[in-house]
Write a protein that holds these residues in place. Structure first.
Motif, short mmCIF file in Angstrom:
data_model
loop_
_atom_site.label_atom_id
_atom_site.label_comp_id
_atom_site.label_asym_id
_atom_site.label_seq_id
_atom_site.Cartn_x
_atom_site.Cartn_y
_atom_site.Cartn_z
N ALA A 1 -3.14 -4.40 -3.81
CA ALA A 1 -2.50 -3.11 -3.52
C ALA A 1 -1.38 -2.81 -4.52
O ALA A 1 -1.16 -1.67 -4.90
CB ALA A 1 -1.97 -3.11 -2.09
N LEU B 1 0.83 -1.21 0.00
CA LEU B 1 0.00 0.00 0.00
C LEU B 1 0.86 1.26 0.00
O LEU B 1 0.47 2.28 -0.55
CB LEU B 1 -0.92 0.01 1.23
N LEU C 1 1.83 2.58 11.32
CA LEU C 1 0.50 2.89 11.85
C LEU C 1 -0.54 1.88 11.36
O LEU C 1 -1.44 1.48 12.08
CB LEU C 1 0.10 4.31 11.43
N MET C 2 -0.38 1.43 10.10
CA MET C 2 -1.37 0.50 9.56
C MET C 2 -1.15 -0.92 10.03
O MET C 2 -2.09 -1.66 10.30
CB MET C 2 -1.28 0.51 8.03
N LEU D 1 -2.69 -1.62 -7.78
CA LEU D 1 -3.12 -0.24 -7.62
C LEU D 1 -1.93 0.71 -7.74
O LEU D 1 -2.00 1.76 -8.38
CB LEU D 1 -3.77 -0.12 -6.25
N SER E 1 -2.61 10.43 2.40
CA SER E 1 -1.26 10.34 1.88
C SER E 1 -1.20 10.02 0.38
O SER E 1 -0.12 9.81 -0.14
CB SER E 1 -0.45 9.31 2.67
N PHE E 2 -2.34 9.99 -0.28
CA PHE E 2 -2.32 9.85 -1.74
C PHE E 2 -2.76 11.17 -2.38
O PHE E 2 -3.63 11.86 -1.86
CB PHE E 2 -3.28 8.75 -2.20
N ASP E 3 -2.14 11.51 -3.50
CA ASP E 3 -2.57 12.72 -4.20
C ASP E 3 -3.81 12.44 -5.04
O ASP E 3 -4.68 13.28 -5.18
CB ASP E 3 -1.45 13.23 -5.11
N ALA F 1 -6.76 2.07 -2.03
CA ALA F 1 -5.82 1.68 -0.98
C ALA F 1 -6.53 1.62 0.37
O ALA F 1 -6.38 0.66 1.14
CB ALA F 1 -4.66 2.66 -0.92
N GLU G 1 -0.56 0.61 -11.62
CA GLU G 1 -1.43 0.95 -12.76
C GLU G 1 -1.26 2.41 -13.22
O GLU G 1 -0.91 3.27 -12.43
CB GLU G 1 -2.89 0.68 -12.43
N LEU H 1 3.62 5.61 8.00
CA LEU H 1 2.26 5.17 7.73
C LEU H 1 2.18 3.65 7.81
O LEU H 1 1.22 3.08 8.33
CB LEU H 1 1.83 5.66 6.35
N MET I 1 4.78 5.71 -2.01
CA MET I 1 4.88 6.94 -1.21
C MET I 1 6.32 7.25 -0.86
O MET I 1 7.13 6.36 -0.68
CB MET I 1 4.10 6.77 0.10
N LYS J 1 -6.98 6.51 -6.34
CA LYS J 1 -6.02 5.55 -5.79
C LYS J 1 -6.17 5.45 -4.29
O LYS J 1 -6.13 4.35 -3.71
CB LYS J 1 -4.60 5.99 -6.13
N ALA K 1 -5.42 8.22 7.78
CA ALA K 1 -4.07 8.62 7.36
C ALA K 1 -3.83 8.23 5.91
O ALA K 1 -3.21 8.98 5.15
CB ALA K 1 -3.03 7.99 8.26
N ILE K 2 -4.31 7.05 5.51
CA ILE K 2 -4.02 6.60 4.15
C ILE K 2 -4.78 7.44 3.13
O ILE K 2 -4.30 7.68 2.02
CB ILE K 2 -4.29 5.10 4.00
#
Lengths: 221, 243
Positions: free
Chosen positions: A215, A151, A164-165, A218, B148-150, B158, A221, A161, A155, B154, B144-145
Motif C-alpha cells: 500500500a 492505504l 471503516l476499513m 502505491l 476516495s481516490f481520484d 488500494a 509511486e 475511512l 488522503m 491507484k 468507500a475506498i
C-alpha cells in the motif's frame, strides 16, 4: 539490522519529544472508559460484567486515534520516500514503525489498564489476564492498523475511512481478548483464548508488513 | 495511440463476449426466478415445525451463498488485477461489490425476519451472524475506498489490497457454524456426506441458487459494460482536452 534499530529509535524519540500524542491517547482512553460507569450506572456487579469488554474496546479505539499519523508526517515532509530509497527493505521499515507505534501509544494503555480495571471491580485474577491478553493481542491492532494507515496515507480525510476499513478486522482480536478475561473471572481455562490471540498476532506479524508495504509503494509511486 | 489499442484490445473482446452471453443469462434469470419462487412458495411442503416460515429459506440461503461467492470472486479478480495488471479484472471486482453488498444485506434482513418467529429474536451475536455482518462492513469499506481516490488505477490497487486482507473472513464465515456451537444451524447442503435435506426442499433451493447466480451474471455484465464505457469516455474526454 542497524537501520531497523535506527528507525525504531528515531520514531520512539519523535514520539517521546512530541509527547502530546501519548498523553492525549492516554487521556482519551481514561475518559472514554470513565464514561461507561456514568452511562450504565454505578452498580458494581454490572461494571464487573462489562469491564473487560469496555477496557478492550477503549484500548482499540484509542489505538485508532494515533494510527492515521503512523506514516502521514513522514509522507508529507518526504521522509518516507527517502526511507524507501534506503537500504532497509520496506517490509522491515513497516515493522520498525509498527513496533514504535505499539511501544509509544499502545503500551502506555496497557500499563494504565490495571488501575482502570480496579475501578471496574474486576477480580485480581481477571486483571492479570486482562493485562496478559492485551500484551499478547494488542500488537495485532498496530499491525492491521498499519495497512489502513498505509492505504489512507495520501488522503486528506483518511481518518474516517481508516476506521471503516480497520474496525471490522479488529473484531476477532476483541472477541478472543475479552473471552480470555471472562474465562479467568469465571475460573475456566484461559490458555486456549491466549493461544488463539498469540496465533492472530503471529499471523498478522507475517502478513501485515507485506500488505502495508504494498500500500505504501502505491501511495508514493 | 498504439498503447491505447493495446490496453483496450482485451476489454473490447470482453465486451463482445459479454454482449453475446447477456440475452441468455437475462432470460434464464427470469425463467429460473419464476420457477424457483413458484416451487419454493407453492409446491414445496411446509415444515412440520416451522410451518410456512420455512419458505424464507429459499430467499435467505442462496443470498448468503452469493454473498460469500461474490466476495471470493472479487478477491480472485483483485489478485489477478494486482499480479497481471489486467484492467478488466479490477473493473469486474469493482462492479461486483455493490451486488455482493446487496446479497449480504438481503441475507442479513431475511435472516433477522426468520429468526424472530424461530429463535424469538431478530438478532443474536453468534459467530455466523457476526461474521456475515463483518462481511457487509468489508463490502462497504471496499466501495468507500474506490470513491476516495481520484486516480482510478491507484484506487484499484488500494481496493485490491483491502479485499485480499479481508478474505481471511471468508473461511471464518464458512466454518463458524462448525467451529463454534452457535444458534445458527450447521451446514446441511454442502457437506461431505451429501445433502442432508429432502429433495422436495433441496430442488427449489438449488433452482433459486441458480436463479441468483444468473441474476448476478446479468447485473454484473451490465455494470462491467458501463464501467468500461465510462473509462473509455473519460479517456476520450482527456484526449480532447489535450488537443
Amino acid at each position: 539490522m542497524s537501520a531497523f534499530y535506527a528507525l525504531l529509535k528515531r520514531d520512539l524519540r519523535l514520539a517521546y519529544r512530541q509527547g502530546s500524542a501519548v498523553t492525549l491517547t492516554l487521556a482519551f482512553f481514561i475518559i472514554a472508559v470513565t464514561l461507561f460507569p456514568l452511562g450504565v450506572g454505578p452498580e458494581l456487579a454490572v461494571l464487573a460484567r462489562i469491564g473487560p469488554g469496555v477496557l478492550w474496546v477503549g484500548a482499540l479505539l484509542s489505538c485508532l486515534l494515533t494510527l492515521d499519523r503512523l506514516y502521514q508526517a513522514d509522507y508529507e515532509d518526504g521522509t518516507l520516500e527517502q526511507l524507501m530509497k534506503g537500504p532497509l527493505p520496506l517490509e522491515l521499515m513497516v515493522l520498525a514503525k509498527v513496533a514504535a507505534h505499539w511501544i509509544s501509544s499502545v503500551l502506555p494503555l496497557i500499563l494504565i489498564a490495571p488501575v482502570l480495571a480496579i475501578t471496574f471491580n474486576i477480580v485480581a485474577d481477571g486483571i492479570w489476564v486482562l493485562v496478559l491478553s492485551l500484551l499478547i493481542g494488542s500488537p495485532v491492532l498496530s499491525l492491521i492498523g498499519s495497512i489502513g494507515a498505509a492505504l489512507t496515507v495520501a488522503m486528506r480525510r483518511g481518518g474516517v475511512l481508516l476506521s471503516l476499513m480497520i474496525l471490522p478486522l479488529y473484531i476477532p482480536v476483541l472477541i478472543f481478548g475479552v473471552a480470555a478475561v471472562e474465562a479467568a473471572i469465571s475460573l475456566l481455562a484461559i490458555s486456549p483464548h491466549l493461544m488463539l490471540l498469540g496465533g492472530l498476532t503471529l499471523g498478522a506479524l507475517v502478513l501485515c508488513p507485506f500488505a502495508s508495504a504494498a500500500a505504501l509503494r502505491l501511495a508514493v509511486e | 495511440m498504439a498503447i491505447d489499442l493495446h490496453r483496450y484490445a482485451n476489454p473490447a473482446r470482453f465486451l463482445r463476449i459479454m454482449g453475446a452471453i447477456f440475452p441468455w443469462v437475462a432470460i434464464s434469470t427470469a425463467v429460473l426466478l419464476i420457477a424457483g419462487l413458484y416451487l419454493g412458495l407453492f409446491v414445496s411442503p411446509e415444515d412440520y415445525q416451522q410451518g410456512d416460515t420455512v419458505r424464507i429459506m429459499f430467499i435467505h440461503v442462496p443470498a448468503a451463498w452469493m454473498a460469500l461467492s461474490i466476495y471470493t470472486m472479487m478477491a480472485i479478480s483483485s489478485a489477478v488485477g494486482l499480479i497481471w495488471k489486467h484492467p478488466v479484472a479490477d473493473l469486474s471486482a469493482k462492479a461486483a461489490a455493490p451486488i455482493g453488498a446487496c446479497f449480504t444485506f438481503l441475507a442479513l434482513v431475511t435472516g433477522a425476519l426468520w429468526g424472530q418467529p424461530m429463535w424469538g429474536t431478530y438478532w443474536v451475536w453468534d459467530a455466523r451472524l457476526t461474521s456475515v455482518l463483518i462481511l457487509f462492513f468489508l463490502y462497504l469499506g471496499y466501495m468507500a475506498i474506490w470513491e476516495s481516490f481520484d486516480d482510478p488505477s491507484k484506487a484499484a490497487k488500494a481496493a485490491a489490497i483491502l479485499v485480499l486482507v479481508g478474505v481471511i473472513n471468508i473461511p471464518i464465515i464458512k466454518f463458524s457454524v462448525d467451529w463454534w456451537n452457535t444458534l445458527h444451524q450447521p451446514a446441511s447442503v454442502a457437506t461431505m456426506d451429501g445433502p442432508k435435506i429432502h429433495s422436495s426442499i433441496l430442488i427449489p433451493l438449488l433452482v433459486m441458487a441458480a436463479a441468483y447466480m444468473s441474476l448476478f451474471m446479468s447485473l454484473f455484465i451490465v455494470r462491467v459494460k458501463s464501467e468500461i464505457l465510462a473509462r473509455r469516455l473519460r479517456l476520450l474526454q482527456m484526449n480532447k482536452l489535450q488537443e
